[in-house]
Design a protein around this motif. Structure first.
Motif, PDB file in Angstrom:
ATOM      1  N   LEU A 120       0.939  -1.868   0.313  1.00  0.00           N
ATOM      2  CA  LEU A 120       0.164  -0.264  -0.111  1.00  0.00           C
ATOM      3  C   LEU A 120       0.789   0.809  -0.289  1.00  0.00           C
ATOM      4  CD1 LEU A 120      -2.948   1.127  -0.045  1.00  0.00           C
ATOM      5  CD2 LEU A 120      -2.723   1.131   2.743  1.00  0.00           C
ATOM      6  N   GLY A 121       0.660   1.977  -1.134  1.00  0.00           N
ATOM      7  CA  GLY A 121       1.890   2.987  -1.132  1.00  0.00           C
ATOM      8  C   GLY A 121       2.924   3.276  -1.451  1.00  0.00           C
ATOM      9  N   GLY A 122       3.631   1.586  -1.804  1.00  0.00           N
ATOM     10  CA  GLY A 122       4.617   1.550  -2.296  1.00  0.00           C
ATOM     11  C   GLY A 122       5.506   0.785  -0.839  1.00  0.00           C
ATOM     12  N   ARG A 123       4.417   0.677   0.216  1.00  0.00           N
ATOM     13  CA  ARG A 123       5.140  -0.485   1.749  1.00  0.00           C
ATOM     14  C   ARG A 123       4.737  -1.140   1.351  1.00  0.00           C
ATOM     15  NH1 ARG A 123       3.482   4.031   6.691  1.00  0.00           N
ATOM     16  NH2 ARG A 123       1.352   3.403   5.524  1.00  0.00           N
ATOM     17  N   GLU A 147      -0.573  -3.796   8.607  1.00  0.00           N
ATOM     18  CA  GLU A 147      -0.182  -1.780   9.256  1.00  0.00           C
ATOM     19  C   GLU A 147       1.574  -2.709   8.786  1.00  0.00           C
ATOM     20  OE1 GLU A 147       0.518  -3.774  13.697  1.00  0.00           O
ATOM     21  OE2 GLU A 147       1.702  -6.082  13.404  1.00  0.00           O
ATOM     22  N   THR A 148       2.913  -2.105   9.232  1.00  0.00           N
ATOM     23  CA  THR A 148       3.773  -2.118   8.224  1.00  0.00           C
ATOM     24  C   THR A 148       4.686  -2.495   8.953  1.00  0.00           C
ATOM     25  OG1 THR A 148       5.195  -0.343   9.727  1.00  0.00           O
ATOM     26  CG2 THR A 148       3.642   0.513   7.035  1.00  0.00           C
ATOM     27  N   LEU A 149       5.724  -3.770   7.652  1.00  0.00           N
ATOM     28  CA  LEU A 149       6.579  -4.456   8.789  1.00  0.00           C
ATOM     29  C   LEU A 149       7.837  -3.781   9.442  1.00  0.00           C
ATOM     30  CD1 LEU A 149       7.350  -6.806   4.854  1.00  0.00           C
ATOM     31  CD2 LEU A 149       5.264  -6.214   7.838  1.00  0.00           C
ATOM     32  N   ARG A 150       7.380  -2.266   9.450  1.00  0.00           N
ATOM     33  CA  ARG A 150       8.703  -1.486  10.379  1.00  0.00           C
ATOM     34  C   ARG A 150       9.486  -2.499  11.466  1.00  0.00           C
ATOM     35  NH1 ARG A 150       9.896   2.932  13.289  1.00  0.00           N
ATOM     36  NH2 ARG A 150       7.301   3.538  13.530  1.00  0.00           N
TER      37      ARG A 150
END
Length: 458
Positions: A120-123, A147-150
């Protein structure tokens, strides 16, 4: 000057290199495992968030917007807030803070939540989805939380950074232990070093293998083989010195006697007679010295492993017989050759094979006497080449044949001049090239026939 090679350094290098590679590989493995378990735990947390949002939606059924409590739950982390979307099959998006994509295969109503990876959105993100029945009949509400993978990757990096130094310290400790182990293990060579250092100069006996580690016994066996070759060479040298003393003692004593005779009686006829004896004795001494050198060379060559090259024995015999015919005629001996002109190929050294033939012919000419005959023959056989030299002299009794070839041995009753080295030289050269030495009677039972049977080169 380059440093000498070190077994300790070499062992440590071959151990340190794979350990360094193992450290790097363990770092990659630790990161992969840490990321895997971080994903497992964060996915579990993501599912819990989806179920919590589901419960709040059920309590707020029929509302078009989420309650403030639900929004706080989803956006508790301002640095990396969770994305959510609540969709109704009939009414579309009810509430969302991001345009989450619809799942390709949405779950059934009240079925366990599903989780998948999305972009999503390049993330890269992870999204959990579940379905529940809407307030209206036939309506379905799909709840999605992502959620992101950060955070997951940050946790995996923290685990990696905390673990790698510990692994590195363990590897360094292992290398230190290996260093001490190698140093202590190399002390097993000390008894061997002391054993060799404590030897006398002429002690060339085999090493005591009981104190030698199994891993270097091939080295000590090689050293024992070297000692054996050195013993053989020393034996040859000692025999040469003893032979030289034995052979040269008589002619030197004779030369001194003739010199004293000439000095005591200066008459021309007496001096001339003494000089004649001096000439004969010096010729005999020179001949004996030459034979001693040939014998020593043949004995030394027998210790070598180089077999030699292909040599035409017929050509050597023909050339040498041609050289000796004038001397044989002068001595009233019929010297002849029987055999092929070429093609009798054997493996050996041309100089040594010619020396064997020289001694055989000299011995035969010496014993054939005036009006005698000496015949050199070569007979190519199936797998061997036979070189024979026979004379018509008095011969040697068969009881003495086994001793022919011994140094300085001369059969009883032999009155001819000689050193007793001719057949010894022949025997050593024959042994060098794998030839058999055979003694028989000559033609019509006269004289002696010496046959050398060489393996054929073909």
């Amino acid at each position: 000057m380059a440093n000498p090679p070190s077994l300790r350094r070499r062992l440590l290098f071959f151990l340190a290199l794979p350990m360094g590679l193992a450290w790097l590989a363990s770092g990659a493995l630790i990161y992969v495992l840490a990321l895997h378990y971080a994903n497992v735990n964060y996915d579990r947390s993501l599912l819990d968030g989806a179920h919590a949002l589901e419960k709040m939606i059920r309590s707020d059924a029929g509302l078009q917007n989420l309650s403030p409590q639900a929004r706080i739950l989803m956006e508790y982390d301002p640095s990396d807030p969770a994305s959510y979307a609540v969709r109704s099959v009939r009414h579309g998006v009810l509430a969302a803070n991001a345009e989450l994509p619809e799942m390709r295969d949405p779950p059934a109503i009240d079925a366990p939540a599903r989780i998948e990876s999305i972009v999503l959105g390049g993330r890269s993100m992870r999204m959990a989805s579940l379905a529940l029945a809407g307030a209206e009949d036939g309506d379905t509400i799909v709840v999605a939380v992502a959620e992101t993978l950060r955070e997951r990757r940050a946790l995996a990096r923290e685990i990696l950074v905390g673990t790698l130094p510990i692994v590195l310290m363990l590897i360094a400790l292992v290398l230190v232990l290996v260093w001490f182990g190698v140093t202590r293990g190399l002390r097993l060579l000390d008894p061997l070093t002391e054993q060799i250092a404590g030897r006398r100069a002429r002690d060339l006996s085999p090493l005591d293998q009981r104190a030698v580690p199994v891993e270097i016994r091939s080295l000590t066996h090689t050293i024992d083989a070297l000692f054996a070759r050195l013993r053989d060479l020393l034996d040859v040298q000692e025999r040469f010195i003893a032979d030289a003393a034995h052979q040269l003692r008589t002619p030197l004593a004779g030369l001194r006697l003739q010199a004293e005779r000439a000095l005591a009686d200066p008459r021309p006829e007496s001096v001339r007679d003494a000089l004649v004896h001096v000439e004969r004795l010096s010729a005999g001494a020179g001949r004996a010295a030459g034979q001693l050198l040939t014998l020593a060379r043949a004995q030394t060559s027998s210790q070598q492993t180089e077999p030699g090259s292909s040599v035409d024995l017929a050509r050597i015999a023909r050339d040498y017989i041609g050289e000796r015919v004038p001397a044989a005629i002068a001595a009233r001996v019929d010297l002849g050759y029987e055999g092929p002109t070429h093609g009798a190929e054997v493996i050996g050294d041309a100089v040594m094979l010619r020396e064997a033939l020289v001694n055989l012919v000299d011995n035969a000419l010496n014993y054939a006497g005036e009006n005698g005959t000496v015949t050199v023959s070569i007979v190519p056989e199936v797998r061997t080449i036979a070189l024979a030299v026979e004379d018509s002299g008095p011969g040697v009794s068969e009881e003495w044949w086994p001793r022919l070839g011994e140094r300085f041995f001369r059969p009883p009753g032999s009155h001819r001049e000689g050193s007793g080295l001719g057949l010894a030289i022949v025997r050593r050269i024959a042994e060098r090239y794998g030839a058999a030495v055979i003694y028989t009677r000559g033609r019509d039972g006269l004289g002696l026939r010496v046959t050398l049977r060489f393996p054929s080169a073909r």
